[in-house]
Design a protein around this motif. Structure first.
Motif, PDB file in Angstrom:
ATOM      1  N   CYS A  19       4.012  13.301  -3.354  1.00  8.87           N
ATOM      2  CA  CYS A  19       4.432  13.456  -1.797  1.00  8.87           C
ATOM      3  C   CYS A  19       5.181  14.586  -1.427  1.00  8.87           C
ATOM      4  CB  CYS A  19       5.102  12.062  -1.612  1.00  8.87           C
ATOM      5  SG  CYS A  19       4.258  10.560  -1.032  1.00  8.87           S
ATOM      6  N   ASP A  20       4.908  15.322  -0.571  1.00 13.20           N
ATOM      7  CA  ASP A  20       5.763  16.722   0.020  1.00 13.20           C
ATOM      8  C   ASP A  20       6.613  16.048   1.161  1.00 13.20           C
ATOM      9  OD1 ASP A  20       3.836  15.955   1.760  1.00 13.20           O
ATOM     10  OD2 ASP A  20       3.010  17.894   1.891  1.00 13.20           O
ATOM     11  N   LEU A  21       7.293  16.886   1.693  1.00 13.99           N
ATOM     12  CA  LEU A  21       8.019  16.730   2.616  1.00 13.99           C
ATOM     13  C   LEU A  21       7.664  15.703   3.785  1.00 13.99           C
ATOM     14  CD1 LEU A  21      11.179  16.532   3.715  1.00 13.99           C
ATOM     15  CD2 LEU A  21      10.574  18.807   4.831  1.00 13.99           C
ATOM     16  N   ASP A  22       6.336  16.182   4.430  1.00 13.75           N
ATOM     17  CA  ASP A  22       5.667  15.591   5.251  1.00 13.75           C
ATOM     18  C   ASP A  22       5.386  13.757   5.139  1.00 13.75           C
ATOM     19  OD1 ASP A  22       3.971  15.978   7.742  1.00 13.75           O
ATOM     20  OD2 ASP A  22       2.728  15.131   6.508  1.00 13.75           O
ATOM     21  N   CYS A  23       4.901  14.078   3.586  1.00 16.04           N
ATOM     22  CA  CYS A  23       4.601  12.496   3.222  1.00 16.04           C
ATOM     23  C   CYS A  23       5.715  11.830   3.273  1.00 16.04           C
ATOM     24  CB  CYS A  23       3.790  12.703   1.909  1.00 16.04           C
ATOM     25  SG  CYS A  23       3.396  11.113   1.069  1.00 16.04           S
ATOM     26  N   MET A  24       6.827  12.204   2.647  1.00 17.25           N
ATOM     27  CA  MET A  24       7.988  11.466   2.606  1.00 17.25           C
ATOM     28  C   MET A  24       8.520  10.838   4.125  1.00 17.25           C
ATOM     29  SD  MET A  24      10.272  12.991  -0.614  1.00 17.25           S
ATOM     30  CE  MET A  24      10.384  14.764   0.165  1.00 17.25           C
ATOM     31  N   LEU A  25       8.532  11.727   4.946  1.00 19.23           N
ATOM     32  CA  LEU A  25       8.828  11.590   6.385  1.00 19.23           C
ATOM     33  C   LEU A  25       7.962  10.587   6.990  1.00 19.23           C
ATOM     34  CD1 LEU A  25       9.808  15.006   7.866  1.00 19.23           C
ATOM     35  CD2 LEU A  25      11.400  13.223   7.115  1.00 19.23           C
ATOM     36  N   ARG A  26       6.565  10.614   6.680  1.00 17.64           N
ATOM     37  CA  ARG A  26       5.884   9.398   7.072  1.00 17.64           C
ATOM     38  C   ARG A  26       6.240   8.018   6.660  1.00 17.64           C
ATOM     39  NH1 ARG A  26       2.317  12.030  10.643  1.00 17.64           N
ATOM     40  NH2 ARG A  26       1.884  14.334  10.158  1.00 17.64           N
ATOM     41  N   HIS A  27       6.250   8.238   5.209  1.00 18.47           N
ATOM     42  CA  HIS A  27       6.755   6.913   4.566  1.00 18.47           C
ATOM     43  C   HIS A  27       8.061   6.201   4.979  1.00 18.47           C
ATOM     44  CE1 HIS A  27       3.398   6.380   1.526  1.00 18.47           C
ATOM     45  NE2 HIS A  27       3.404   7.375   1.240  1.00 18.47           N
ATOM     46  N   MET A  28       8.927   7.214   5.411  1.00 23.27           N
ATOM     47  CA  MET A  28      10.207   6.848   5.908  1.00 23.27           C
ATOM     48  C   MET A  28      10.040   6.124   7.494  1.00 23.27           C
ATOM     49  SD  MET A  28      13.598   8.941   6.996  1.00 23.27           S
ATOM     50  CE  MET A  28      12.801   9.352   8.380  1.00 23.27           C
ATOM     51  N   ARG A  54      -6.462  12.539   6.876  1.00 20.72           N
ATOM     52  CA  ARG A  54      -6.733  11.220   6.531  1.00 20.72           C
ATOM     53  C   ARG A  54      -5.171  10.207   6.548  1.00 20.72           C
ATOM     54  NH1 ARG A  54      -6.625   7.794   1.814  1.00 20.72           N
ATOM     55  NH2 ARG A  54      -8.178   6.204   1.911  1.00 20.72           N
ATOM     56  N   ARG A  55      -4.348  11.116   5.892  1.00 18.25           N
ATOM     57  CA  ARG A  55      -2.803  10.441   5.761  1.00 18.25           C
ATOM     58  C   ARG A  55      -2.275  10.507   7.169  1.00 18.25           C
ATOM     59  NH1 ARG A  55       0.530  15.420   3.091  1.00 18.25           N
ATOM     60  NH2 ARG A  55       0.364  17.076   4.596  1.00 18.25           N
ATOM     61  N   VAL A  56      -2.641  11.212   8.220  1.00 20.21           N
ATOM     62  CA  VAL A  56      -2.160  11.299   9.452  1.00 20.21           C
ATOM     63  C   VAL A  56      -2.660  10.139  10.204  1.00 20.21           C
ATOM     64  CG1 VAL A  56      -1.962  12.629  11.884  1.00 20.21           C
ATOM     65  CG2 VAL A  56      -1.698  13.754   9.610  1.00 20.21           C
ATOM     66  N   TRP A  57      -4.024  10.092  10.350  1.00 23.63           N
ATOM     67  CA  TRP A  57      -4.526   8.928  11.211  1.00 23.63           C
ATOM     68  C   TRP A  57      -4.240   7.422  10.199  1.00 23.63           C
ATOM     69  CZ3 TRP A  57      -8.174   5.612   9.038  1.00 23.63           C
ATOM     70  CH2 TRP A  57      -8.994   6.183   7.980  1.00 23.63           C
ATOM     71  N   LEU A  58      -3.991   7.474   9.023  1.00 25.79           N
ATOM     72  CA  LEU A  58      -3.448   6.180   8.056  1.00 25.79           C
ATOM     73  C   LEU A  58      -1.966   5.874   8.802  1.00 25.79           C
ATOM     74  CD1 LEU A  58      -5.302   6.514   4.536  1.00 25.79           C
ATOM     75  CD2 LEU A  58      -5.811   4.741   6.434  1.00 25.79           C
ATOM     76  N   TYR A  59      -1.175   7.052   8.833  1.00 21.48           N
ATOM     77  CA  TYR A  59       0.301   6.566   9.273  1.00 21.48           C
ATOM     78  C   TYR A  59       0.020   6.028  10.560  1.00 21.48           C
ATOM     79  CZ  TYR A  59       4.403   8.027  11.619  1.00 21.48           C
ATOM     80  OH  TYR A  59       5.585   7.817  12.337  1.00 21.48           O
ATOM     81  N   ARG A  73       0.969  -1.125  -0.017  1.00 19.24           N
ATOM     82  CA  ARG A  73       0.148  -0.015   0.139  1.00 19.24           C
ATOM     83  C   ARG A  73       0.917   1.160   0.049  1.00 19.24           C
ATOM     84  NH1 ARG A  73      -4.833   1.795   0.822  1.00 19.24           N
ATOM     85  NH2 ARG A  73      -5.185   3.865   1.821  1.00 19.24           N
ATOM     86  N   SER A  74       2.044   1.199   0.799  1.00 15.30           N
ATOM     87  CA  SER A  74       2.836   2.304   0.702  1.00 15.30           C
ATOM     88  C   SER A  74       3.567   2.501  -0.597  1.00 15.30           C
ATOM     89  CB  SER A  74       3.982   2.183   1.888  1.00 15.30           C
ATOM     90  OG  SER A  74       3.287   2.006   3.135  1.00 15.30           O
ATOM     91  N   VAL A  75       3.669   1.643  -1.073  1.00 15.28           N
ATOM     92  CA  VAL A  75       4.417   1.642  -2.567  1.00 15.28           C
ATOM     93  C   VAL A  75       3.233   2.355  -3.512  1.00 15.28           C
ATOM     94  CG1 VAL A  75       5.463   0.482  -4.572  1.00 15.28           C
ATOM     95  CG2 VAL A  75       6.102   0.125  -2.306  1.00 15.28           C
ATOM     96  N   HIS A  76       2.057   1.828  -3.539  1.00 19.17           N
ATOM     97  CA  HIS A  76       0.976   2.234  -4.324  1.00 19.17           C
ATOM     98  C   HIS A  76       0.742   3.642  -4.389  1.00 19.17           C
ATOM     99  CE1 HIS A  76      -2.639   2.233  -6.412  1.00 19.17           C
ATOM    100  NE2 HIS A  76      -3.520   2.694  -5.626  1.00 19.17           N
ATOM    101  N   VAL A  77       0.737   4.077  -2.869  1.00 22.03           N
ATOM    102  CA  VAL A  77       0.331   5.508  -2.524  1.00 22.03           C
ATOM    103  C   VAL A  77       1.580   6.434  -3.012  1.00 22.03           C
ATOM    104  CG1 VAL A  77      -0.049   7.175  -0.697  1.00 22.03           C
ATOM    105  CG2 VAL A  77      -1.144   4.885  -0.634  1.00 22.03           C
ATOM    106  N   ALA A  78       2.671   5.833  -2.933  1.00 23.12           N
ATOM    107  CA  ALA A  78       3.812   6.693  -3.188  1.00 23.12           C
ATOM    108  C   ALA A  78       3.913   6.966  -4.712  1.00 23.12           C
ATOM    109  CB  ALA A  78       5.282   6.104  -2.889  1.00 23.12           C
ATOM    110  N   LYS A  79       3.408   5.946  -5.632  1.00 21.41           N
ATOM    111  CA  LYS A  79       3.382   5.996  -7.064  1.00 21.41           C
ATOM    112  C   LYS A  79       2.075   6.849  -7.546  1.00 21.41           C
ATOM    113  CE  LYS A  79       5.915   1.626  -7.989  1.00 21.41           C
ATOM    114  NZ  LYS A  79       5.807   0.356  -8.585  1.00 21.41           N
ATOM    115  N   THR A  80       1.012   6.899  -6.856  1.00 25.31           N
ATOM    116  CA  THR A  80       0.033   7.521  -7.161  1.00 25.31           C
ATOM    117  C   THR A  80      -0.320   8.959  -6.988  1.00 25.31           C
ATOM    118  OG1 THR A  80      -1.287   6.593  -5.671  1.00 25.31           O
ATOM    119  CG2 THR A  80      -1.277   5.232  -7.690  1.00 25.31           C
ATOM    120  N   THR A  81       0.575   9.309  -5.912  1.00 24.85           N
ATOM    121  CA  THR A  81       0.268  10.545  -5.216  1.00 24.85           C
ATOM    122  C   THR A  81       1.414  11.533  -5.217  1.00 24.85           C
ATOM    123  OG1 THR A  81       0.480   9.837  -3.049  1.00 24.85           O
ATOM    124  CG2 THR A  81      -1.771   9.918  -3.783  1.00 24.85           C
TER     125      THR A  81
END
Length: 298
Positions: free
Chosen positions: A64-73, A142-147, A54-62
């Protein structure tokens, strides 16, 4: 053996409850049967494969700003660290079932109130922060509580591993203090003036037996320290690295939230301060108790 007091019974119940939680999070083999070990491993692997895909799918389809990349990391770091702990626990439990020998550090039969109090003092803020996260889900993005949902089991597992390590070290330190106290008492008796009992023929035999018993106890304590290093050494290094990354990212998010004047950010600020407090408390406690062990054996 004297019967346990109510406080000691309560302390033993707290430590047993911690042991059960560690088994649930696959942090302790606890001499489980092989089918249960396989089921537990497959369940955690399925969960992590789902999160990573799911993380790979979200990273490819959206985008990502700095906040998004930090949460994925952080998601990848925390889940991968827990996956390593699950795999190492499975290997250890599988090996124990083959050798039919206890290969884990098992001191949860202890009933020391100070150890139980320390465990509760570290678990209370940890679960308190998670309660704040769950209670603030309707007001979060949504991205925060999903994280938080994806990393909740892994982050709890890493913190529980630290708490388990601290409880193990505290219990062994208590045994070392008792052994050193017995050694001091024996040295005082041998260095005192000769009382009448020292003229008895079996006096030297009794003292030789006490010295041999102390020697065996020190060898057992040394073996316990070696087993703690084997069980927690690599995992502690990985957890400290992940906690450092989590500390830095939460500090950055805290700085960003403080700069905003919105009242809806108050809960987010409290949550991030709670994460920072827990990480700092657990890392400092682990280092302090490890230093206490070094001071006792030096």
């Amino acid at each position: 053996m004297f019967p346990l007091t109510r406080l000691q019974v309560t302390s033993r119940a707290v430590l047993k409850l911690l042991h059960l939680v560690l088994v649930v999070f696959s942090l302790s083999p606890s001499r489980l049967p092989r089918p249960i070990l396989w089921i537990r491993l497959i369940g955690w692997v399925a969960w992590y494969v789902f999160i990573w895909m799911r993380s790979v799918h979200v990273a490819k389809t959206t985008d990502c700003d700095l906040d998004c990349m930090l949460r994925h990391m952080l998601t990848v770091c925390e889940t991968a660290s827990h996956a390593f702990l699950v795999a190492s626990t499975f290997i250890q439990g599988f090996r124990n079932s083959q050798e039919e020998q206890p290969g884990e550090v098992t001191i949860f039969q202890a009933s020391d109130p100070w150890v139980a109090f320390t465990v509760l003092a570290m678990l209370a803020p940890m679960f308190g922060v998670q309660y704040m996260v769950c209670s603030n889900i309707p007001d979060s993005e949504r991205r925060v509580w999903l994280y938080h949902l994806k990393t909740l089991p892994s982050f709890l597992a890493l913190q529980l591993q630290i708490v388990s390590f601290i409880s193990e070290v505290m219990e062994v330190n208590i045994r070392v203090r008792l052994a050193k106290l017995q050694l001091v008492i024996l040295a005082r008796e041998l260095s005192s003036r000769w009382p009448q009992c020292k003229y008895q023929p079996d006096f030297l035999d009794r003292q030789s037996y006490r010295i041999e018993a102390l020697k065996r106890r020190y060898n057992e304590l040394h073996h316990l320290y070696d087993r703690i290093n084997d069980c927690f050494g690599v995992s502690l290094l990985i957890i400290i690295i992940v906690f450092f990354a989590d500390f830095v990212c939460n500090s950055y998010w805290l700085f960003v939230d403080v700069r905003t004047t919105s009242k809806s950010r108050v809960n987010a600020i409290l949550v991030k301060m709670g994460f920072i407090f827990n990480v700092a408390l657990q890392m400092s406690s682990a280092c302090w108790h490890s230093q206490q062990s070094y001071n006792l054996v030096s």
